[in-house]
Design a protein around this motif. Structure first.
Motif, PDB file in Angstrom:
ATOM      1  N   GLY A 120       0.816  -1.213   0.000  1.00 45.16           N
ATOM      2  CA  GLY A 120       0.000   0.000   0.000  1.00 45.16           C
ATOM      3  C   GLY A 120       0.847   1.259   0.000  1.00 45.16           C
ATOM      4  N   ILE A 121       0.273   2.316   0.546  1.00 45.29           N
ATOM      5  CA  ILE A 121       0.908   3.640   0.589  1.00 45.29           C
ATOM      6  C   ILE A 121       0.960   4.098   2.048  1.00 45.29           C
ATOM      7  N   ASP A 122       2.103   4.667   2.457  1.00 50.88           N
ATOM      8  CA  ASP A 122       2.205   5.167   3.835  1.00 50.88           C
ATOM      9  C   ASP A 122       1.601   6.569   3.950  1.00 50.88           C
ATOM     10  N   ALA A 123       1.654   7.146   5.147  1.00 50.49           N
ATOM     11  CA  ALA A 123       1.048   8.450   5.419  1.00 50.49           C
ATOM     12  C   ALA A 123       1.672   9.571   4.599  1.00 50.49           C
ATOM     13  N   GLN A 124       2.923   9.394   4.165  1.00 48.24           N
ATOM     14  CA  GLN A 124       3.598  10.415   3.355  1.00 48.24           C
ATOM     15  C   GLN A 124       3.406  10.171   1.853  1.00 48.24           C
ATOM     16  N   GLY A 125       2.628   9.179   1.494  1.00 53.26           N
ATOM     17  CA  GLY A 125       2.358   8.894   0.091  1.00 53.26           C
ATOM     18  C   GLY A 125       3.394   8.019  -0.590  1.00 53.26           C
ATOM     19  N   ARG A 126       4.287   7.402   0.190  1.00 51.43           N
ATOM     20  CA  ARG A 126       5.317   6.527  -0.385  1.00 51.43           C
ATOM     21  C   ARG A 126       4.820   5.089  -0.446  1.00 51.43           C
ATOM     22  N   LYS A 127       5.246   4.401  -1.485  1.00 48.36           N
ATOM     23  CA  LYS A 127       4.870   3.010  -1.689  1.00 48.36           C
ATOM     24  C   LYS A 127       5.541   2.118  -0.632  1.00 48.36           C
ATOM     25  N   ILE A 128       4.783   1.206  -0.056  1.00 47.93           N
ATOM     26  CA  ILE A 128       5.301   0.249   0.917  1.00 47.93           C
ATOM     27  C   ILE A 128       5.498  -1.088   0.212  1.00 47.93           C
ATOM     28  N   THR A 129       6.694  -1.655   0.338  1.00 46.98           N
ATOM     29  CA  THR A 129       7.002  -2.958  -0.228  1.00 46.98           C
ATOM     30  C   THR A 129       7.301  -3.912   0.919  1.00 46.98           C
ATOM     31  N   VAL A 130       6.647  -5.063   0.894  1.00 45.52           N
ATOM     32  CA  VAL A 130       6.848  -6.092   1.911  1.00 45.52           C
ATOM     33  C   VAL A 130       7.510  -7.282   1.228  1.00 45.52           C
ATOM     34  N   ARG A 131       8.578  -7.804   1.822  1.00 50.71           N
ATOM     35  CA  ARG A 131       9.291  -8.939   1.242  1.00 50.71           C
ATOM     36  C   ARG A 131       9.340 -10.103   2.227  1.00 50.71           C
ATOM     37  N   SER A 132       9.182 -11.305   1.689  1.00 49.67           N
ATOM     38  CA  SER A 132       9.351 -12.534   2.467  1.00 49.67           C
ATOM     39  C   SER A 132      10.397 -13.374   1.764  1.00 49.67           C
TER      40      SER A 132
END
Length: 74
Positions: A19-31
């Motif tokens: 998704g997008i954080d509070a500052q509008g930056r893309k969040i990437t989750v890695r496993s």
């Protein structure tokens, strides 16, 4: 001299869109998962898709990293 690559480890990385954080930056989750070095690419993809199906995030990409030892043959 010939160089040989001896595969000794393999890692599967699944990257998700968090998704997008509070500052509008893309969040990437890695496993990351260690897999058998001799697993076929199809087996690795099948495993990744099964794991991804259990997650709440959309998959961005699936990566496979192979590591090994380089040796020279006389």
């Amino acid at each position: 001299m010939a160089v040989l690559f001896n595969l000794n480890a393999s890692r599967l990385t699944i990257e998700y869109d968090g998704g997008i954080d509070a500052q509008g930056r893309k969040i990437t989750v890695r496993s990351n998962y260690n897999i058998k070095a001799d697993a076929t690419d199809q087996d690795a993809m099948d495993a990744a898709l099964i794991i991804a199906g259990l997650q709440k995030y959309q998959v961005n990409q699936i990566l496979r990293q192979n590591t090994g030892i380089l040796t020279q043959q006389p």
